[in-house]
Design an enzyme around this catalytic site. Structure first.
Site, short mmCIF file in Angstrom:
data_model
loop_
_atom_site.label_atom_id
_atom_site.label_comp_id
_atom_site.label_asym_id
_atom_site.label_seq_id
_atom_site.Cartn_x
_atom_site.Cartn_y
_atom_site.Cartn_z
N LYS A 185 -0.68 -0.76 13.11
CA LYS A 185 0.88 -1.58 12.99
C LYS A 185 2.16 -0.86 12.93
CE LYS A 185 3.23 -3.77 9.89
NZ LYS A 185 4.38 -3.64 10.59
N GLY A 237 3.98 3.86 3.53
CA GLY A 237 5.67 3.59 2.65
C GLY A 237 5.90 3.91 1.36
N SER A 238 6.55 1.86 1.67
CA SER A 238 7.21 2.27 0.10
C SER A 238 6.07 2.40 -0.87
CB SER A 238 8.09 0.98 0.11
OG SER A 238 7.28 -0.16 -0.16
N THR A 239 6.25 2.49 -2.70
CA THR A 239 4.98 3.05 -3.61
C THR A 239 5.51 1.38 -3.46
OG1 THR A 239 5.56 4.83 -4.29
CG2 THR A 239 5.58 2.95 -5.76
N GLY A 242 2.79 0.00 -1.40
CA GLY A 242 0.96 0.80 -1.74
C GLY A 242 0.77 0.21 -3.06
N GLU A 259 0.09 7.38 1.05
CA GLU A 259 1.49 8.27 1.19
C GLU A 259 2.65 7.22 0.85
OE1 GLU A 259 4.05 10.21 1.49
OE2 GLU A 259 3.74 10.52 3.68
N CYS A 293 10.33 11.12 2.84
CA CYS A 293 9.26 10.46 1.80
C CYS A 293 9.64 11.59 0.77
CB CYS A 293 8.13 10.05 1.91
SG CYS A 293 7.22 10.38 2.49
N GLU A 390 14.10 6.20 -5.45
CA GLU A 390 14.14 6.61 -4.26
C GLU A 390 15.19 6.12 -2.77
OE1 GLU A 390 10.59 6.85 -1.38
OE2 GLU A 390 10.45 7.97 -0.73
#
Lengths: 480, 287
Positions: A185, A237-239, A242, A259, A293, A390
């Site tokens: 996706k 993507g974002s923490t 994740g 990641e 990132c 971030e």
């Protein structure tokens, strides 16, 4: 404080090389089908022009895609020899090279990144990743995971919008080389190059169902990663997302690699070659508008040279050209979306409120589209949110240190651990810093370098698993 | 046999190189496989778990910074000291696992040999798990394995010594420190192992041993924000496993799920690989 930048005549890349359809379906089992969710639009963030209508995959669509991937895995791909898998991937690498200009232009239109980056960095690396992993497909027994490592099955892959096609390559190339099939996706705001990649799969005669592309937003991604017939989840993507994925995979048999975000320290010692360092700081945080990132978003500069480094950095930033991403002279393109621009503005406003000092590069922002001028905050302390969170934009926070010990302590004082930079002429200091920094990639006297042979991935809350190199194969083999 | 009354041992936790009782003051009765009284083991609490994490974190810099040669020698030293206490371990294992003396002796041999096996790995991991990477540009680029940090482990419930050693040695050989929750019903060999660790050059805090209830203590370790990874070797309850993995996501812990390991088989490197990070360093090549 410095002379105005040179005047440059416009040098736009032609968009005639791409042919964007008015609407796109989902790529499932080798063909495009309409999605059952409501269509959404993808826009050019530099102009806000609507590029195409994109299908939103519903849970049923995702189910069809996973079923197609499972069938392809069971009936075709798991029986395809490594030698033949390699050849398919080599074909894809060559097709990417052949259609590189088309891919680069499409990437820039959909993402907003400067054409010089999509043309010279993203797309060449895409071809390189496929070429690299192609060669592994028939050599897995030599990869250090035992004599006959097995694929996992169906991989669910969810990728971000900052390097759309490159992240696709990082995911699909090792997955297919190891013998898995995939449902990928792409990000909601940057689906077009992934959909063009479907055409490359067609040209390569890749068997139907080996690669499936489903478009959509968070719900489609959730349906994909939570699908019970998925064996492997790979997410970039974002923490926050994740962590949610890790929770959803708890108690299942699914393998997971993540990641996630970063807040990299870029550490400058007083003996660093200053011009080279300034270039490295610039590429560290302003490459791809800071939508990276592993961006060097915290500049840690030794106190004795801090004023000089910051002054030279500001002077350099006044020469960056922000504007039309399709212009070959553009250094800073558009922010990818209105939402991301709002996030950058919100966090930088907090920087002001918390007492950091903002400096903005003098440049005119185009009237349409999403833009944020290169920004440097000085007088930043470790407790400031702009030093901890971030921002994912062209915003640099400058902190100072006196000793290497202090630099290490400050650099590691973050829940993230994706990357770090070190600038010094002293070899022994580089190696000491490299060993003490808790980060998955350390760039010494360089920054933001990527290569398919080089493992990439984070420590701590920046995720786990590696992409790239021999290590990247482990994410798609049954070796745990 | 003389009719001398034997001196019994007080079974305690092993945290930071010391042998405290549980701060909670609790203990629980441990029986042998026939149900006879064996010991009152300390029943670790949330506070004990947190203290153990603090000790493990404090030990991390020294242990991960030690040379691989040194770590290898320390692990080998554990084997040496265990060898000298074979009788004690054989009696422990026979009592808790219900093995014959001969089978228990085999298990102890395997456990000692496992330390020797991992000892030899310490200075080979970087070569086997690391790499020099031929990037397409003028850069020197290499990748090395580094320890993940503080690992919390739930030791196997059945294999009270060999399973425990297999879990702990694989975690610490690369430079991690560990908080290990022992088999609940069979903690005695783990306590004897603590006494070996305390006398075999393993720095205090590198291995911390907690006895007590998995379902009570493991959640605090799984949700602890200064723990970097979880080894769920001894978690066989699906609901508990799921809740521990959910808690682990809060700081993106690396999780090695429970497996049906045959602890006597060749362990391979997968347990080691689960608790190392790969660090890649770039430097330009040029003038």
């Amino acid at each position: 404080m410095s002379p105005a930048p040179f005047e440059y005549a416009p040098a736009p890349e032609s968009r005639a090389v791409v042919d964007i359809a008015s609407s796109y379906g989902l790529f499932i089992d080798g063909e495009f089908v309409d999605g059952n969710g409501p269509a959404f639009k993808t826009v050019n963030p530099a102009t806000e022009e609507v590029l195409a209508d994109i299908s939103e995959a519903s849970a049923e669509d995702v189910d069809r895609a996973v079923a197609a991937a499972r069938r392809a895995y069971t009936k075709v791909w798991s029986k395809t020899s490594g030698k033949d898998r390699a050849k398919y991937l080599f074909r894809i690498a060559r097709l990417v090279q052949e259609r590189s200009r088309e891919l680069a232009v499409l990437e820039t239109l959909d993402n907003g990144k400067p054409i010089k980056e999509s043309r010279d960095v993203d797309i060449p690396l895409v071809a390189a990743y496929f070429f690299y992993y192609a060669g592994w497909a028939d050599k897995l027994s030599h990869a250090g995971f035992g004599p006959d490592p097995k694929p996992l099955g169906v991989a669910a892959q969810v990728i971000p919008w900052n390097f759309p096609l490159l992240m696709l390559a990082w995911k699909i190339a090792p997955a297919l080389a190891a013998g898995n099939t995939v449902v990928l996706k792409p990000a909601e705001t940057t689906p077009l190059t992934a959909l063009l990649f479907a055409d490359i799969c067609r040209q390569a005669d890749l068997p139907p169902g080996v690669v499936n592309i489903v478009t959509g937003a968070g719900e489609a991604g959730r349906a994909l990663v939570e699908h019970p017939d998925v064996d492997k989840i790979a997410f970039t993507g974002s923490t926050a997302v994740g962590k949610a994925i890790a929770r959803s995979a708890a108690g299942t048999r699914k393998r997971l690699t993540l990641e996630l975000g970063g807040k990299a320290a870029n550490i400058v010692f007083d003996d660093a070659p200053i011009d080279q360092t300034v270039e490295g700081i610039v590429s560290g945080i302003f490459f791809n508008q800071g939508h990276v990132c592993c961006a060097g978003s915290r500049l840690l500069v030794q106190e004795s040279v801090a004023d000089e480094v910051v002054e030279r950095l500001k002077r350099r930033l006044t020469t960056l050209r922000l504007g039309d991403p399709m212009d070959k002279n553009t250094d800073i393109g558009a922010i990818n979306s209105a939402e991301q621009l709002a996030r950058i503005r919100a966090l930088t406003d907090v920087g002001d409120t918390e007492g950091a000092q903002r400096w903005t590069a003098p440049c005119d922002l185009p009237a349409h589209g999403f833009w944020f001028a290169p920004t440097v905050f000085t007088n930043v302390t470790q407790s400031h949110r702009i030093a901890r969170e971030e921002i994912f934009g062209p915003v640099l926070s400058v902190l100072t240190f006196r000793t290497p010990d202090e630099a290490v302590a400050k650099a590691n004082n973050t829940p993230y651990g994706l990357s770090a930079g070190v600038w010094t002429e002293k070899g022994s200091l580089i190696l000491r810093m490299a060993s003490e920094l808790r980060a998955g990639v350390v760039w010494a006297n360089t920054f933001n370098q990527f290569d398919p042979t080089s493992p990439f991935g984070g420590y701590k809350e920046s995720g786990f698993g590696r992409e790239g190199g021999r290590h990247g194969l482990a994410a798609y083999l049954d070796v745990a | 046999m003389s009719d001398r009354l034997d001196v019994r041992k007080t079974y305690k936790l092993y945290v930071g190189g010391k042998f405290p009782r549980s701060e909670s003051g609790r203990s629980y009765e441990v029986t042998d496989h026939k149900g006879g009284f064996l010991a009152n083991a300390a029943q670790a609490s949330r506070k004990d778990a947190r203290d153990a994490v603090v000790a493990a974190r404090a030990a991390f810099a020294g242990w991960s910074g030690a040379t691989a040669y040194n770590r290898g020698q320390v692990l080998y030293r554990v084997a040496e000291v265990m060898e000298g206490r074979r009788a004690q371990f054989t009696a422990d294992v026979a009592a808790v696992e219900g093995l014959t003396a001969r089978r228990a002796d085999d298990v102890v041999s395997a456990a000692i040999d496992r330390w020797v096996w991992y000892a030899g790995w310490a200075d080979k991991l970087a070569q086997v798990l690391g790499s020099s990477n031929p990037v397409a540009g003028p850069f020197f680029n290499f990748s090395t394995p580094e320890p993940t940090g503080v690992v919390a482990a739930v030791a196997p419930q059945d294999s009270s010594l060999l399973g425990l050693v297999s879990v702990v040695a694989a975690i610490i050989v690369s430079g991690n420190t560990v908080v290990v929750l022992t088999s609940f019903e069979r903690p005695v060999p783990a306590i004897s192992l603590s006494e070996v660790l305390a006398t075999s050059d393993v720095p205090g805090g590198v291995v911390n041993v907690l006895t007590g209830s998995t379902s009570e203590v493991a959640p605090w370790l799984a949700s602890h924000m200064d723990v970097n990874a979880l080894d769920l070797a001894g978690v066989d309850d699906d609901a508990l496993r799921t809740s521990l993995e959910v808690a682990a996501a809060d700081n993106v812990k690396r999780v090695r799920r429970a497996d049906t390991s045959d602890w006597s088989a060749d362990p391979g490197l997968s347990r080691v690989r689960a608790f190392v990070e790969t660090k890649t360093v770039w430097h330009p090549i040029g003038a």
